[in-house]
Design an enzyme around this catalytic site. Structure first.
Site, PDB file in Angstrom:
ATOM      1  N   GLU A  86       0.948  -1.361   0.004  1.00  0.00           N
ATOM      2  CA  GLU A  86      -0.100   0.013   0.002  1.00  0.00           C
ATOM      3  C   GLU A  86       0.957   1.022  -0.095  1.00  0.00           C
ATOM      4  O   GLU A  86       0.629   2.337  -0.475  1.00  0.00           O
ATOM      5  CB  GLU A  86      -0.892  -0.019   1.352  1.00  0.00           C
ATOM      6  CG  GLU A  86      -2.284  -1.060   1.106  1.00  0.00           C
ATOM      7  CD  GLU A  86      -3.034  -0.827   0.072  1.00  0.00           C
ATOM      8  OE1 GLU A  86      -3.260   0.273  -0.269  1.00  0.00           O
ATOM      9  OE2 GLU A  86      -3.622  -1.963  -0.385  1.00  0.00           O
ATOM     10  N   SER A 347     -28.749 -17.253  56.613  1.00  0.00           N
ATOM     11  CA  SER A 347     -27.681 -17.041  57.838  1.00  0.00           C
ATOM     12  C   SER A 347     -26.223 -16.945  57.567  1.00  0.00           C
ATOM     13  O   SER A 347     -25.294 -16.773  58.161  1.00  0.00           O
ATOM     14  CB  SER A 347     -27.707 -18.509  58.421  1.00  0.00           C
ATOM     15  OG  SER A 347     -28.997 -18.806  58.965  1.00  0.00           O
TER      16      SER A 347
END
Length: 782
Positions: A86, A347
């Site tokens: 490119e 609990s």
């Protein structure tokens, strides 16, 4: 010297080129201020594991797969290939290539058509960020924007932007998106053949379609590989191998692990394209598989969901996060995050309560509490099995998760004090609810999340220090995982020592033999109505929180922390840390040992025959001398007792008038419990009836009705109220008065009933020693 510089400056200023350059720079800076460059790519959010692998990926807000490629994912081979194809001079030009542009202009003019645009990678990035029609005016804008990009970004960052934005057809953009979707691997693992493939497609995304036109793509790929051979970009051997490599490219699905945490982090880090979590992928996959498999087994019991959280105690890193059994199951609420859902804790808060009591110097593990029916201003808690066990040590009360001792302890500690500890531990819902919470908070009368409970138990594992969980890597974390002191190291050890016991009722009945039992400290909990089953456990390395139930809130008779949640907890520990070599918790050097009386847990007195060894926090733990027996003067036959007022003058065995005997110094509540269950105990004989002394001690304690309460009655359906009290064990008779009128005499343990009338009512109870107690209630007709 200064004159020389001024002379040179004047000469330069007269040159047109310099003036033009300065004018261009000023124009560029002015335009840059007027129309600044905005680089805001809309990336897909990617959630990664601790090792960098992708756990989960989301479409971008414009419905694109646009995964951000990080700089360390751009390999030298990828960089070399993309630049050669490119923009060979990428690292040398200022955003545009003048030579290439001039050559392109000549070719376009000579051919009469546009054959080349001479676009650099920087200019292509501008075009991808701001798409425009291909005109000369657009080219000029691109030139300006390219220079802006080069001014504010490094070359590597521009290349990174390019690789993140190049199109691959459809809604796929960026080399990482294409790499993951078509090859199932990140860019740094791509071969030369795969890199070349992904390099050529952006130029022809409509014709070169991965998975659909693979033969055509192979031809084009090989053509470029041969060009690379001619230019000597790669070795001949590397090119030969790449040419021979088959193209295995087809559309794949991106990973969808840890969906609940991924959604949570995406929302909390909206502008972060890559979120690096601390989840361990193998651990996460194991936890998800174990949860799905386990819920599949218990679904026959109408139990449809579970959630699990795994924490590394040393780093506070979240290594596994399972919000539900199946995220895609909409029928059972699979998308509900069970880690953050507010539920009743049952609990599970009791360990913190007893730790606070240890730190406040109220008790030690061997301190004896009375587990007997007790009314706390109308609140009458029961145990899980609806049984009461009488005198019991604190450690046994915690190991057996008894309710009355816990409520009594909370009453001693005080609810506001305990809520303060819960707030410090990070219980957000409790912060909001605190004004309306009472004694029932210790039995689950509040809202908590699995995340909050797991953080609490991680504090026990960390010697009493609580800290925030680390969900993401430190460089992305908004707040560091710092720890602060919640309880003392000594109290944390005492709780751990108690929760490690395996002779307890919350050991699963159906769990395989003990060789499968991991060495952990754990606590279970079951909410009211059996809607939530909890089991939170920890060892030196990990804390694991487990919740099992239904997101709909539907209760199930078989649901319990012991038999439903704990097997999953054990399975997870055996999976992630089986036969751990990390050692166990050591007793703090500041913790001491001492002998205590087995009857009370207090420091032994002269009448303590049976002694035990107990832990104590020096300077903090209570130092009460045991008084579990008291001396009483009786007649020789032991049928009458004497007080100091009526004691015969000549006493002792030889006198034959009075003898000193020792009797259990029992609390009135324990006496009432023994009498109601017909449990024999040595009773103090009735007091000498000839004695005229009036006792000044406290009278009988009226436990029903409740002082200051309002009671509603239906005049058409008469109802009765019960009168009951607790008295000392020497009391044989009590007298009940209603508005100062004698109603009835009865035994102290006898329940007396009466039919109330509307209006204020004074109730009095007197014993046979002349001691009296009054309460007042209000009766209203409905």
């Amino acid at each position: 010297m200064l004159e020389k510089l001024l002379h040179i400056t004047k000469k330069l200023w007269k040159r047109r080129g310099v003036k033009a350059l300065i004018a261009f720079v000023l124009l560029f800076l002015g335009l840059n201020l007027a129309v600044p460059l905005k680089v805001r790519p809309r990336y897909s959010t990617v959630i990664t594991a601790a090792d960098g692998t992708i756990l989960h990926a989301f479409l971008s807000d414009d419905d694109k797969w646009r995964l951000a490629t990080e700089l360390d994912e751009i390999t030298p081979v990828l960089r070399k290939t993309i630049l050669h194809k490119e923009d060979k001079y990428f690292y040398y030009h200022p955003g545009f290539n003048p030579v290439a542009m001039a050559w392109a202009a000549v070719r376009n003019l000579t051919t009469g058509r546009r054959t080349s645009g001479a676009s650099t990678i920087t200019m292509q990035v501008v075009r991808l960020l701001e798409p425009r029609n291909r005109t000369y005016a657009s080219k000029l804008i691109e030139l300006f924007r390219a220079m802006q990009l080069e001014l504010f970004y490094s070359k590597d960052e521009i290349l990174q932007l390019y690789l993140n934005l190049i199109p691959y057809g459809g809604n796929v953009e960026g080399i990482k998106s294409a790499s993951m979707l078509y090859f199932g691997k990140p860019p740094q693992l791509l071969s030369l053949a795969e890199i070349t493939t992904l390099t050529i497609i952006p130029n022809r995304p409509s014709t070169l379609r991965l998975g659909l036109t693979n033969p055509l793509i192979v031809q084009e790929r090989n053509r470029w590989l041969n060009r690379f051979r001619k230019t000597g970009l790669f070795t001949s051997e590397a090119i030969t191998d790449a040419l021979a490599e088959p193209l295995d490219a087809h559309r794949r699905a991106l990973p969808k692990l840890a969906p609940h945490l991924s959604l949570r982090l995406k929302k909390s880090h909206p502008n972060q394209p890559v979120i690096h979590t601390l989840l361990r992928p193998n651990r996460q996959a194991q936890a998800e598989q174990l949860v799905a498999s386990y819920v599949g087994r218990v679904r026959a019991m109408n139990i449809h969901n579970a959630a699990v959280l795994v924490i590394n105690n040393q780093t506070m890193a979240v290594e596994a996060y399972v919000g539900s059994a199946d995220f895609l199951n909409g029928y059972d609420g699979g998308q509900v995050d069970g880690v953050r859902a507010v539920r009743s804790p049952g609990s599970t808060l009791k360990p913190l309560l007893y730790a606070v009591a240890f730190d406040k110097g109220l008790m030690t593990p061997k301190t004896v509490l009375n587990d007997v029916p007790t009314s706390f201003s109308g609140y009458e808690p029961e145990n899980y099995d609806r049984q009461f066990y009488g005198p019991i040590t604190v450690e046994s009360a915690l190991a057996n998760s008894l309710n009355v001792p816990a409520v009594k302890t909370l009453q001693q500690v005080s609810t506001p004090t305990f809520l303060g500890y819960l707030k410090k531990a990070g219980f957000e819902t409790i912060k909001k609810q605190s004004k309306g919470l009472g004694l029932s908070v210790i039995l689950g009368g509040c809202g908590v999340t699995l995340e909050e409970l797991t953080r609490l138990f991680a504090a026990f594992a960390n010697g009493g220090q609580v800290g925030h969980f680390a969900f993401v890597a430190p460089d992305q974390e908004d707040r560091p995982a710092k720890k602060s002191r919640l309880i003392s190291e000594e109290a944390a050890f005492l709780i751990t020592n108690t929760l490690t016991q395996i002779t307890r009722p919350d050991l699963p009945n159906n769990f395989d033999n003990s060789y499968h039992l991991p060495r952990i400290a754990w606590k279970t909990g079951t909410s009211y109505g059996r809607r939530d089953a909890w089991s939170i456990g920890y060892n030196k390395r990990y804390t694991v929180g487990v919740w099992v139930g239904n997101f709909s809130g539907e209760g199930v008779p078989e649901l319990s922390g012991a038999n439903i949640a704990t097997p999953l907890l054990f399975s997870i520990f055996n999976s992630i840390d089986y036969n751990s070599t990390s050692g166990w918790f050591r007793m703090p050097k500041s913790l001491s040992m001492r002998q205590v009386c087995s009857e009370t847990g207090d420091v032994p007195g002269e009448f303590c025959a049976h002694k035990l060894v107990d832990y104590a926090i020096p300077g903090v733990s209570p130092y009460h001398r045991c008084q579990h027996q008291k001396a009483v003067w009786t007649n020789p036959t032991g049928t009458l007792s004497y007080c100091a007022h009526c004691l015969p003058e000549a006493t002792g065995p030889e006198s034959g008038n009075a003898v000193q005997r020792f009797y259990p110094n029992l609390a009135p509540e324990l006496i009432a419990f023994y009498d109601s269950r017909r449990i024999p105990y040595p009773k103090i004989p009735p007091h000498n009836p000839a004695c005229t002394r009036v006792f000044a001690q406290q009278g009988p304690q009226i436990v029903s009705p409740n002082d200051g309460s309002e009671y509603f009655i239906n005049p058409h359906q008469p109802q009765q109220l019960q009168l009951s009290c607790q008295a000392d064990n020497e009391v044989k008779q009590v007298y009940w008065y209603l508005n100062d009128k004698l109603y009835r005499k009865a035994a102290p343990t006898e329940g007396v009933f009466f039919s109330p009338q509307a209006g204020p009512l004074k109730i009095s109870c007197a014993d046979d020693k002349g001691r009296n107690t009054d309460i007042r209630i209000s009766i209203r007709a409905e």
